[in-house]
Design a protein around this motif. Structure first.
Motif, PDB file in Angstrom:
ATOM      1  N   GLY A   1       0.820  -1.208   0.000  1.00 13.18           N
ATOM      2  CA  GLY A   1       0.000   0.000   0.000  1.00 13.18           C
ATOM      3  C   GLY A   1       0.851   1.254   0.000  1.00 13.18           C
ATOM      4  O   GLY A   1       0.549   2.228  -0.696  1.00 13.18           O
ATOM      5  N   VAL A   2       1.929   1.230   0.765  1.00 14.69           N
ATOM      6  CA  VAL A   2       2.856   2.369   0.790  1.00 14.69           C
ATOM      7  C   VAL A   2       3.466   2.560  -0.598  1.00 14.69           C
ATOM      8  O   VAL A   2       3.597   3.689  -1.082  1.00 14.69           O
ATOM      9  CB  VAL A   2       3.943   2.181   1.871  1.00 14.69           C
ATOM     10  CG1 VAL A   2       5.016   3.238   1.760  1.00 14.69           C
ATOM     11  CG2 VAL A   2       3.315   2.193   3.265  1.00 14.69           C
ATOM     12  N   ARG A   3       3.814   1.458  -1.258  1.00 15.38           N
ATOM     13  CA  ARG A   3       4.360   1.541  -2.621  1.00 15.38           C
ATOM     14  C   ARG A   3       3.360   2.180  -3.579  1.00 15.38           C
ATOM     15  O   ARG A   3       3.749   2.951  -4.461  1.00 15.38           O
ATOM     16  CB  ARG A   3       4.768   0.150  -3.127  1.00 15.38           C
ATOM     17  CG  ARG A   3       6.111  -0.305  -2.600  1.00 15.38           C
ATOM     18  CD  ARG A   3       6.634  -1.526  -3.341  1.00 15.38           C
ATOM     19  NE  ARG A   3       5.775  -2.690  -3.240  1.00 15.38           N
ATOM     20  CZ  ARG A   3       5.759  -3.549  -2.226  1.00 15.38           C
ATOM     21  NH1 ARG A   3       6.576  -3.376  -1.212  1.00 15.38           N
ATOM     22  NH2 ARG A   3       4.949  -4.577  -2.224  1.00 15.38           N
ATOM     23  N   ILE A   4       2.086   1.890  -3.400  1.00 10.74           N
ATOM     24  CA  ILE A   4       1.049   2.483  -4.254  1.00 10.74           C
ATOM     25  C   ILE A   4       0.984   3.994  -4.024  1.00 10.74           C
ATOM     26  O   ILE A   4       0.837   4.774  -4.972  1.00 10.74           O
ATOM     27  CB  ILE A   4      -0.319   1.831  -3.985  1.00 10.74           C
ATOM     28  CG1 ILE A   4      -0.324   0.387  -4.459  1.00 10.74           C
ATOM     29  CG2 ILE A   4      -1.454   2.624  -4.617  1.00 10.74           C
ATOM     30  CD1 ILE A   4      -0.204   0.207  -5.956  1.00 10.74           C
ATOM     31  N   VAL A   5       1.109   4.425  -2.784  1.00 11.00           N
ATOM     32  CA  VAL A   5       1.105   5.858  -2.483  1.00 11.00           C
ATOM     33  C   VAL A   5       2.302   6.530  -3.153  1.00 11.00           C
ATOM     34  O   VAL A   5       2.182   7.608  -3.744  1.00 11.00           O
ATOM     35  CB  VAL A   5       1.085   6.117  -0.960  1.00 11.00           C
ATOM     36  CG1 VAL A   5       1.251   7.594  -0.649  1.00 11.00           C
ATOM     37  CG2 VAL A   5      -0.216   5.593  -0.349  1.00 11.00           C
ATOM     38  N   VAL A   6       3.460   5.895  -3.082  1.00 12.29           N
ATOM     39  CA  VAL A   6       4.657   6.432  -3.738  1.00 12.29           C
ATOM     40  C   VAL A   6       4.449   6.466  -5.258  1.00 12.29           C
ATOM     41  O   VAL A   6       4.811   7.445  -5.919  1.00 12.29           O
ATOM     42  CB  VAL A   6       5.913   5.620  -3.363  1.00 12.29           C
ATOM     43  CG1 VAL A   6       7.113   6.031  -4.200  1.00 12.29           C
ATOM     44  CG2 VAL A   6       6.213   5.780  -1.878  1.00 12.29           C
TER      45      VAL A   6
ATOM     46  N   PHE B   1       4.279   5.934   7.614  1.00 14.42           N
ATOM     47  CA  PHE B   1       4.853   6.866   6.650  1.00 14.42           C
ATOM     48  C   PHE B   1       6.096   7.556   7.220  1.00 14.42           C
ATOM     49  O   PHE B   1       7.066   7.771   6.511  1.00 14.42           O
ATOM     50  CB  PHE B   1       3.818   7.905   6.209  1.00 14.42           C
ATOM     51  CG  PHE B   1       2.757   7.351   5.290  1.00 14.42           C
ATOM     52  CD1 PHE B   1       3.092   6.822   4.060  1.00 14.42           C
ATOM     53  CD2 PHE B   1       1.427   7.375   5.658  1.00 14.42           C
ATOM     54  CE1 PHE B   1       2.126   6.315   3.207  1.00 14.42           C
ATOM     55  CE2 PHE B   1       0.452   6.876   4.813  1.00 14.42           C
ATOM     56  CZ  PHE B   1       0.800   6.341   3.588  1.00 14.42           C
ATOM     57  N   LYS B   2       6.058   7.887   8.503  1.00 14.82           N
ATOM     58  CA  LYS B   2       7.221   8.525   9.130  1.00 14.82           C
ATOM     59  C   LYS B   2       8.401   7.559   9.212  1.00 14.82           C
ATOM     60  O   LYS B   2       9.550   7.953   9.004  1.00 14.82           O
ATOM     61  CB  LYS B   2       6.858   9.046  10.515  1.00 14.82           C
ATOM     62  CG  LYS B   2       6.015  10.296  10.456  1.00 14.82           C
ATOM     63  CD  LYS B   2       5.706  10.835  11.837  1.00 14.82           C
ATOM     64  CE  LYS B   2       4.915  12.123  11.718  1.00 14.82           C
ATOM     65  NZ  LYS B   2       4.597  12.721  13.005  1.00 14.82           N
ATOM     66  N   ALA B   3       8.121   6.304   9.516  1.00 13.74           N
ATOM     67  CA  ALA B   3       9.190   5.310   9.634  1.00 13.74           C
ATOM     68  C   ALA B   3       9.904   5.092   8.306  1.00 13.74           C
ATOM     69  O   ALA B   3      11.098   4.794   8.272  1.00 13.74           O
ATOM     70  CB  ALA B   3       8.629   3.986  10.149  1.00 13.74           C
ATOM     71  N   THR B   4       9.171   5.266   7.199  1.00  6.50           N
ATOM     72  CA  THR B   4       9.771   5.071   5.883  1.00  6.50           C
ATOM     73  C   THR B   4      10.392   6.348   5.331  1.00  6.50           C
ATOM     74  O   THR B   4      11.087   6.306   4.324  1.00  6.50           O
ATOM     75  CB  THR B   4       8.716   4.568   4.874  1.00  6.50           C
ATOM     76  OG1 THR B   4       7.677   5.542   4.767  1.00  6.50           O
ATOM     77  CG2 THR B   4       8.136   3.230   5.292  1.00  6.50           C
ATOM     78  N   GLY B   5      10.106   7.478   5.961  1.00  8.09           N
ATOM     79  CA  GLY B   5      10.640   8.753   5.501  1.00  8.09           C
ATOM     80  C   GLY B   5       9.817   9.406   4.398  1.00  8.09           C
ATOM     81  O   GLY B   5      10.155  10.483   3.914  1.00  8.09           O
ATOM     82  N   ILE B   6       8.736   8.769   4.025  1.00 12.76           N
ATOM     83  CA  ILE B   6       7.901   9.299   2.949  1.00 12.76           C
ATOM     84  C   ILE B   6       7.238  10.611   3.358  1.00 12.76           C
ATOM     85  O   ILE B   6       6.952  11.453   2.511  1.00 12.76           O
ATOM     86  CB  ILE B   6       6.854   8.244   2.531  1.00 12.76           C
ATOM     87  CG1 ILE B   6       7.568   7.069   1.871  1.00 12.76           C
ATOM     88  CG2 ILE B   6       5.794   8.827   1.609  1.00 12.76           C
ATOM     89  CD1 ILE B   6       6.700   5.881   1.622  1.00 12.76           C
ATOM     90  N   ASP B   7       7.060  10.803   4.642  1.00 15.16           N
ATOM     91  CA  ASP B   7       6.417  12.039   5.121  1.00 15.16           C
ATOM     92  C   ASP B   7       7.237  13.285   4.787  1.00 15.16           C
ATOM     93  O   ASP B   7       6.722  14.393   4.821  1.00 15.16           O
ATOM     94  CB  ASP B   7       6.163  11.958   6.627  1.00 15.16           C
ATOM     95  CG  ASP B   7       7.443  11.891   7.433  1.00 15.16           C
ATOM     96  OD1 ASP B   7       8.337  11.075   7.092  1.00 15.16           O
ATOM     97  OD2 ASP B   7       7.554  12.650   8.414  1.00 15.16           O
ATOM     98  N   LYS B   8       8.488  13.096   4.429  1.00 13.63           N
ATOM     99  CA  LYS B   8       9.332  14.230   4.066  1.00 13.63           C
ATOM    100  C   LYS B   8       9.158  14.642   2.596  1.00 13.63           C
ATOM    101  O   LYS B   8       9.528  15.730   2.198  1.00 13.63           O
ATOM    102  CB  LYS B   8      10.780  13.917   4.367  1.00 13.63           C
ATOM    103  CG  LYS B   8      11.043  13.771   5.861  1.00 13.63           C
ATOM    104  CD  LYS B   8      12.482  13.507   6.140  1.00 13.63           C
ATOM    105  CE  LYS B   8      12.825  13.363   7.589  1.00 13.63           C
ATOM    106  NZ  LYS B   8      11.823  12.979   8.533  1.00 13.63           N
ATOM    107  N   LYS B   9       8.587  13.765   1.781  1.00 10.76           N
ATOM    108  CA  LYS B   9       8.378  14.029   0.353  1.00 10.76           C
ATOM    109  C   LYS B   9       6.929  14.413   0.050  1.00 10.76           C
ATOM    110  O   LYS B   9       6.672  15.333  -0.703  1.00 10.76           O
ATOM    111  CB  LYS B   9       8.737  12.797  -0.473  1.00 10.76           C
ATOM    112  CG  LYS B   9      10.193  12.485  -0.522  1.00 10.76           C
ATOM    113  CD  LYS B   9      10.825  13.306  -1.603  1.00 10.76           C
ATOM    114  CE  LYS B   9      12.271  12.890  -1.785  1.00 10.76           C
ATOM    115  NZ  LYS B   9      12.963  13.783  -2.667  1.00 10.76           N
TER     116      LYS B   9
END
Length: 96
Positions: free
Chosen positions: A56-61, A84-92
């Protein structure tokens, strides 16, 4: 999982209800692929999202990349936001 799509001008909103996991990711990808060419911004409304897996995270990316950064994810629960924070995606990606 259910996805409700609304379009307002050149902005589409996908409201996701349930689990965005390995089984549901293909359905979400299909919705992204079916976005009309004139759509230049996307909102993912996760108010009723209960769970998100790595697929699901990959789909968001993938949505972020497809929209060339014109993506907003809103109404994210604290539990899902921690992923999202653990993956760092929240920064993008922009979260509201």
């Amino acid at each position: 999982m259910t996805i409700t799509k609304t379009v307002n001008g050149s902005e589409a909103t996908l409201k996701v209800d349930g689990w965005l996991d390995t089984q549901a990711s293909p359905d979400m990808q299909q919705e992204l692929d079916a976005l009309e060419p004139g759509i230049d911004s996307l909102v993912l409304d996760f108010a009723d999202l209960e769970y998100i897996s790595s697929s699901g995270v990959r789909i968001v990316v993938a949505a972020y990349k497809k929209m060339d950064g014109a993506l907003v994810v809103k109404n994210v629960s604290s539990g899902i936001m921690s992923i999202f924070k653990a993956t760092g995606i929240d920064k993008k990606i922009r979260f509201e």
